[in-house]
Design a protein around this motif. Structure first.
Motif, PDB file in Angstrom:
ATOM      1  N   LYS A   1      68.962  43.053  60.053  1.00 56.02           N
ATOM      2  CA  LYS A   1      68.969  44.242  59.194  1.00 56.02           C
ATOM      3  C   LYS A   1      68.067  45.307  59.797  1.00 56.02           C
ATOM      4  O   LYS A   1      67.030  45.015  60.386  1.00 56.02           O
ATOM      5  N   PRO A   2      68.432  46.589  59.617  1.00 53.99           N
ATOM      6  CA  PRO A   2      67.615  47.669  60.185  1.00 53.99           C
ATOM      7  C   PRO A   2      66.322  47.897  59.406  1.00 53.99           C
ATOM      8  O   PRO A   2      66.246  47.668  58.208  1.00 53.99           O
ATOM      9  N   PHE A   3      65.326  48.391  60.125  1.00 55.17           N
ATOM     10  CA  PHE A   3      64.046  48.775  59.548  1.00 55.17           C
ATOM     11  C   PHE A   3      63.879  50.282  59.692  1.00 55.17           C
ATOM     12  O   PHE A   3      64.315  50.874  60.670  1.00 55.17           O
ATOM     13  N   ASN A   4      63.225  50.885  58.729  1.00 54.96           N
ATOM     14  CA  ASN A   4      62.896  52.303  58.771  1.00 54.96           C
ATOM     15  C   ASN A   4      61.378  52.375  58.651  1.00 54.96           C
ATOM     16  O   ASN A   4      60.816  52.105  57.588  1.00 54.96           O
ATOM     17  N   VAL A   5      60.718  52.707  59.759  1.00 52.79           N
ATOM     18  CA  VAL A   5      59.258  52.775  59.786  1.00 52.79           C
ATOM     19  C   VAL A   5      58.838  54.206  59.481  1.00 52.79           C
ATOM     20  O   VAL A   5      59.298  55.154  60.130  1.00 52.79           O
TER      21      VAL A   5
ATOM     22  N   PHE B   1      52.529  62.155  50.758  1.00 51.67           N
ATOM     23  CA  PHE B   1      51.666  62.494  51.882  1.00 51.67           C
ATOM     24  C   PHE B   1      52.519  63.021  53.033  1.00 51.67           C
ATOM     25  O   PHE B   1      53.674  62.633  53.185  1.00 51.67           O
ATOM     26  N   PRO B   2      51.959  63.887  53.878  1.00 52.27           N
ATOM     27  CA  PRO B   2      52.703  64.368  55.040  1.00 52.27           C
ATOM     28  C   PRO B   2      52.969  63.237  56.028  1.00 52.27           C
ATOM     29  O   PRO B   2      52.147  62.343  56.202  1.00 52.27           O
ATOM     30  N   GLY B   3      54.107  63.321  56.673  1.00 45.78           N
ATOM     31  CA  GLY B   3      54.490  62.327  57.668  1.00 45.78           C
ATOM     32  C   GLY B   3      55.983  62.134  57.643  1.00 45.78           C
ATOM     33  O   GLY B   3      56.714  62.908  57.033  1.00 45.78           O
ATOM     34  N   GLY B   4      56.444  61.081  58.310  1.00 39.61           N
ATOM     35  CA  GLY B   4      57.875  60.845  58.341  1.00 39.61           C
ATOM     36  C   GLY B   4      58.251  59.652  59.174  1.00 39.61           C
ATOM     37  O   GLY B   4      57.443  58.758  59.411  1.00 39.61           O
ATOM     38  N   GLY B   5      59.483  59.670  59.652  1.00 40.80           N
ATOM     39  CA  GLY B   5      60.081  58.509  60.274  1.00 40.80           C
ATOM     40  C   GLY B   5      59.825  58.382  61.766  1.00 40.80           C
ATOM     41  O   GLY B   5      59.884  59.353  62.516  1.00 40.80           O
ATOM     42  N   LEU B   6      59.558  57.146  62.153  1.00 43.90           N
ATOM     43  CA  LEU B   6      59.376  56.787  63.556  1.00 43.90           C
ATOM     44  C   LEU B   6      60.713  56.878  64.273  1.00 43.90           C
ATOM     45  O   LEU B   6      61.725  56.378  63.779  1.00 43.90           O
TER      46      LEU B   6
ATOM     47  N   GLY C   1      55.605  55.784  69.650  1.00 45.87           N
ATOM     48  CA  GLY C   1      54.515  55.026  69.053  1.00 45.87           C
ATOM     49  C   GLY C   1      54.136  55.608  67.700  1.00 45.87           C
ATOM     50  O   GLY C   1      54.494  56.749  67.373  1.00 45.87           O
ATOM     51  N   LEU C   2      53.399  54.852  66.893  1.00 44.36           N
ATOM     52  CA  LEU C   2      53.023  55.293  65.549  1.00 44.36           C
ATOM     53  C   LEU C   2      52.192  56.571  65.561  1.00 44.36           C
ATOM     54  O   LEU C   2      52.445  57.495  64.790  1.00 44.36           O
TER      55      LEU C   2
ATOM     56  N   MET D   1      55.910  51.275  55.560  1.00 44.17           N
ATOM     57  CA  MET D   1      55.094  52.481  55.497  1.00 44.17           C
ATOM     58  C   MET D   1      53.683  52.194  56.021  1.00 44.17           C
ATOM     59  O   MET D   1      53.061  51.209  55.627  1.00 44.17           O
ATOM     60  N   ILE D   2      53.207  53.104  56.894  1.00 39.41           N
ATOM     61  CA  ILE D   2      51.903  52.943  57.539  1.00 39.41           C
ATOM     62  C   ILE D   2      51.122  54.238  57.334  1.00 39.41           C
ATOM     63  O   ILE D   2      51.667  55.333  57.510  1.00 39.41           O
ATOM     64  N   TYR D   3      49.852  54.105  56.979  1.00 39.39           N
ATOM     65  CA  TYR D   3      49.011  55.259  56.645  1.00 39.39           C
ATOM     66  C   TYR D   3      47.787  55.315  57.559  1.00 39.39           C
ATOM     67  O   TYR D   3      47.137  54.292  57.799  1.00 39.39           O
TER      68      TYR D   3
END
Length: 140
Positions: free
Chosen positions: A2-6, A33-38, A43-44, A85-87
């Motif tokens: 299955k796909p992942f969305n980081v 929060f600001p940010g989005g998809g890898l 890299g993160l 989700m990574i912060y």
């Protein structure tokens, strides 16, 4: 498989205020929060820096990892896709360059740290991060 969305997000505090953005998501308006998809091959940290430049015209310095979501979360768009989700805590290199470049962003919301509450954000994981921040001895 299955796909992942980081998804990678930045916790930006400037003059004792936390930055939150308002934008459409899954058919509703959310505060997040600001940010989005890898993107593939990225890299993160590079992702987070790219998102801040693309969305807000801001170069950032990543100060520290804050939280990685550690529970299952299905995508609201595709139940067969898992979200991760990574912060990170970040700081703006030059906040005077802040300018909304992403036309989907409807509003920038600066919340005083003294007034920050989980209810300021829409997404469950963002709310958890706020609770963790408020229980931390060093918000940013």
């Amino acid at each position: 498989m299955k796909p992942f969305n980081v998804r990678v997000y930045g916790l930006l505090v400037e003059q004792n205020q936390m930055l939150i953005i308002r934008e459409p998501f899954a058919g509703m308006i959310i505060d997040k929060f600001p940010g989005g998809g890898l993107e593939y091959g990225e890299g993160l940290i590079d992702c987070l820096k790219r998102e801040f430049i693309e969305e807000l015209n801001l170069e950032i310095e990543v100060l520290a990892h804050f939280y990685t979501q550690d529970y299952f979360l299905a995508s609201r768009f595709d139940e067969n896709e898992q979200i991760l989700m990574i912060y990170y805590k970040v700081r703006a290199i030059d906040i005077s360059k802040l300018k909304v470049l992403d036309q989907d962003i409807q509003e920038l919301i600066w919340v005083d740290l003294d007034e920050l509450a989980s209810e300021n954000l829409t997404l469950e994981t963002d709310q958890l991060v706020v609770e963790m921040l408020l229980n931390s001895s060093n918000i940013i």
